[in-house]
Scaffold this active site. Structure first.
Site, PDB file in Angstrom:
ATOM      1  N   HIS A 141       3.050  14.949   4.638  1.00 28.56           N
ATOM      2  CA  HIS A 141       2.750  16.220   4.119  1.00 28.56           C
ATOM      3  C   HIS A 141       3.324  17.183   5.297  1.00 28.56           C
ATOM      4  O   HIS A 141       2.671  17.207   6.473  1.00 28.56           O
ATOM      5  CB  HIS A 141       1.426  16.519   3.860  1.00 28.56           C
ATOM      6  CG  HIS A 141       0.642  15.524   3.026  1.00 28.56           C
ATOM      7  ND1 HIS A 141       1.173  15.198   1.663  1.00 28.56           N
ATOM      8  CD2 HIS A 141      -0.147  14.473   3.143  1.00 28.56           C
ATOM      9  CE1 HIS A 141       0.415  14.279   1.085  1.00 28.56           C
ATOM     10  NE2 HIS A 141      -0.213  13.759   2.039  1.00 28.56           N
ATOM     11  N   CYS A 155      -0.597  -3.669   4.178  1.00 28.20           N
ATOM     12  CA  CYS A 155      -1.379  -4.758   4.153  1.00 28.20           C
ATOM     13  C   CYS A 155      -0.475  -5.947   4.800  1.00 28.20           C
ATOM     14  O   CYS A 155       0.762  -6.239   4.346  1.00 28.20           O
ATOM     15  CB  CYS A 155      -1.767  -5.326   2.629  1.00 28.20           C
ATOM     16  SG  CYS A 155      -2.927  -3.914   2.097  1.00 28.20           S
ATOM     17  N   SER A 177       0.767  -1.176   0.197  1.00 28.13           N
ATOM     18  CA  SER A 177       0.007   0.161  -0.084  1.00 28.13           C
ATOM     19  C   SER A 177       0.994   1.369   0.022  1.00 28.13           C
ATOM     20  O   SER A 177       1.572   1.439  -1.025  1.00 28.13           O
ATOM     21  CB  SER A 177      -1.230   0.100   1.068  1.00 28.13           C
ATOM     22  OG  SER A 177      -2.083  -0.947   0.712  1.00 28.13           O
TER      23      SER A 177
END
Lengths: 131, 131
Positions: free
Chosen positions: A72, A87, A67
């Site tokens: 940010h 995952c 994944s």
């Protein structure tokens, strides 16, 4: 009976506070930090994409076989919005967040764990129906 | 008094069910869908990174000026794990998820909204302290 929904992975929403502003504003450092976080979490890194904002701030995402991890940053506030979604039992998204916390010298923050449900059957399907 | 934590953005965790398997397995379609979702949500697209798994599955992330949208697909189950995180009042992450739902012909699914807190002061700092 309907199937019990599976859990496809774990998604950690991490609010990192009090990080080092210079490091949070350094695009190369941010990318290297994501690489280290991916490795420490047990994930396989596919690629990294990033962008440097002016006058400040970096956004970057590590694409994983399991994944992704994103960050940010708002260096002027010592803040970064992170999420790590992995995952499989062999990976640990909390470890990825812990690596970022250490690398950016974050003094505090909060983590929220969201279990990703994965495939499920519709509540509108007849009893016994499977996907 | 401590500052009331701000809200830097909204992060939607979307479990998309019952999507079209062929579309979910088409890397170019997935990338185009992310572009459309970004546009519909009012966000500015910076770049897209993607990966096609064998025998099936696509993972892709759109980097935005306002954060990101990601999708990880399991075509064999009609399932995709999506998250859309956008900052600013001019963007709407739920709209991005709605666009993806329509484009992949998803019959049902669930969305969870997480408010991203943004910068806050430490609970350990003395009264009146600011970051």
């Amino acid at each position: 009976m309907y199937e019990v929904p599976s859990v496809v992975g774990r998604h950690v929403i991490y609010e990192m506070q009090d990080g080092n502003p210079n490091l949070l504003n350094n695009e190369e450092f941010v990318k290297d930090a994501l690489k280290q976080a991916a490795e420490d979490s047990g994930a396989t890194l596919l690629s990294i994409v990033s962008h440097k904002f002016e006058p400040q701030g970096v956004t970057a995402v590590a694409l994983l076989s399991e994944s992704h991890i994103s960050i940010h940053t708002w260096p002027e506030h010592g803040y970064a919005a992170v999420d790590a979604f992995t995952c499989g039992e062999h990976t640990d998204p909390e470890t990825a967040c812990g690596t970022l916390r250490k690398l950016f010298n974050s003094g505090y923050g909060t983590m929220k764990l969201v279990r990703r449900l994965g495939p499920s059957v519709s509540p509108g399907l007849p009893q016994g129906a499977a996907l």
